[in-house]
Design a protein around this motif. Sequence first.
Motif, PDB file in Angstrom:
ATOM      1  N   ARG A   1       0.601  -1.014  -0.217  1.00 34.14           N
ATOM      2  CA  ARG A   1      -0.256   0.062   0.080  1.00 34.14           C
ATOM      3  C   ARG A   1       0.915   1.297  -0.084  1.00 34.14           C
TER       4      ARG A   1
ATOM      5  N   TYR B   1       2.986   1.533  -3.159  1.00 39.83           N
ATOM      6  CA  TYR B   1       2.016   2.201  -4.568  1.00 39.83           C
ATOM      7  C   TYR B   1       1.124   3.560  -4.354  1.00 39.83           C
TER       8      TYR B   1
ATOM      9  N   GLY C   1      -7.090  -4.571  -8.609  1.00 36.38           N
ATOM     10  CA  GLY C   1      -6.072  -3.828  -7.995  1.00 36.38           C
ATOM     11  C   GLY C   1      -6.080  -3.175  -9.819  1.00 36.38           C
ATOM     12  N   SER C   2      -7.114  -2.263  -9.520  1.00 38.21           N
ATOM     13  CA  SER C   2      -7.418  -1.242 -10.645  1.00 38.21           C
ATOM     14  C   SER C   2      -6.447   0.469 -11.244  1.00 38.21           C
ATOM     15  N   GLY C   3      -5.760   0.562  -9.787  1.00 40.66           N
ATOM     16  CA  GLY C   3      -4.743   1.292  -9.972  1.00 40.66           C
ATOM     17  C   GLY C   3      -5.004   2.945 -10.240  1.00 40.66           C
TER      18      GLY C   3
ATOM     19  N   ASP D   1      -9.319  -1.226  -5.908  1.00 38.68           N
ATOM     20  CA  ASP D   1      -8.092  -1.181  -5.324  1.00 38.68           C
ATOM     21  C   ASP D   1      -8.436  -0.875  -3.727  1.00 38.68           C
TER      22      ASP D   1
ATOM     23  N   GLU E   1     -12.658   1.657  -3.245  1.00 38.92           N
ATOM     24  CA  GLU E   1     -11.429   0.899  -2.517  1.00 38.92           C
ATOM     25  C   GLU E   1     -11.085   0.010  -1.376  1.00 38.92           C
TER      26      GLU E   1
ATOM     27  N   SER F   1      -7.552  -8.536 -14.111  1.00 38.76           N
ATOM     28  CA  SER F   1      -6.423  -8.421 -13.509  1.00 38.76           C
ATOM     29  C   SER F   1      -4.573  -8.054 -13.243  1.00 38.76           C
TER      30      SER F   1
ATOM     31  N   VAL G   1      -1.169  -8.319  -9.871  1.00 34.86           N
ATOM     32  CA  VAL G   1      -1.454  -7.841  -9.021  1.00 34.86           C
ATOM     33  C   VAL G   1      -1.817  -9.025  -7.718  1.00 34.86           C
TER      34      VAL G   1
END
Length: 299
Positions: free
Chosen positions: A26, A29, A111-113, A135, A160, A178, A181
């Motif tokens: 966390r 990123y 985990g879409s960034g 994410d 989130e 995905s 991730v």
Amino acid sequence: NNSDNNSIMKTEIITSNDQDIKELVRAKYGDIAKTEPSATGTTSSTCCAKTSCSGPPPTPKACCGNGVSNLMADDYKDVSGYNPDADLGLGCGLPTQFAQIQPGDTVIDLGSGAGNDCFVARSETGPNGKVIGVDFTPSMIERARRNVERRGYDNVEFVEGDIEHVPLPDGIANVIVSNCVLNLVPNKAAVYREILRLLRPGGHFSVSDIVIVGNLPEEVRSGAELYAGCVAGAMSMDGYLGLIPEAGFVNIKLQKKKLIQVPDEIYLKVLTPKQLEEFKASGTGIFSISVYAEKPVTD
């Protein structure tokens, strides 16, 4: 975790404190989310993103900071729906390329960034479909929401949440994607169970991830920065692929397999030169794979 060591190594990488790993990822990123894209569309901290890593390695300064996570990225520039300011160079494949998304589909990106694969998926599902990015890094969610606001899309949203416990209802998605991730997640089997739960009967996923063929040295597995950079958290390819039928999926297909070249400078942060030489001679390989599978139509 009460499983014995052998079963752990066969199924997934479990550490003494999974929450510590999650906080590491966390934080890592979160820092990347706050950087600005360069002219090439990737973040200024990238190392080998959008380029080949098979030539002379970059300098340690360029390669061994936030750039560890960017070694695996594929080139999106000719992909429909691609938005450079949403591309932080964090993927290891093009799962949407293999995802068989149809107009009107509901698609989830785990985990879409900053939203890169969500915007590509949106171009395929169209205005009558829906795309949901999930994410667990707040600054990534904020950045993704800014990106969608700039584009004015009303059918792309970002939630989130931890992908081991996705805050979405059962059977919501036709397709799940995905991109690099699951290798960051301590309990990969739990994620695949969540994917099964989230898919409608007959729905499918396409996931790109990092796997290992051979034996990764313990020093590399325990390297914190290498974990955040997708390497240390990777499973054996056989163990990884074995999680998928165990979760209940059928019609499993390995869609792509690509060897990843990691510069020596990164390994030398945790290995001695002699250990690195032995590692290279061992035949161990780090691969990017894309895998597809379907949820059975009936239980």
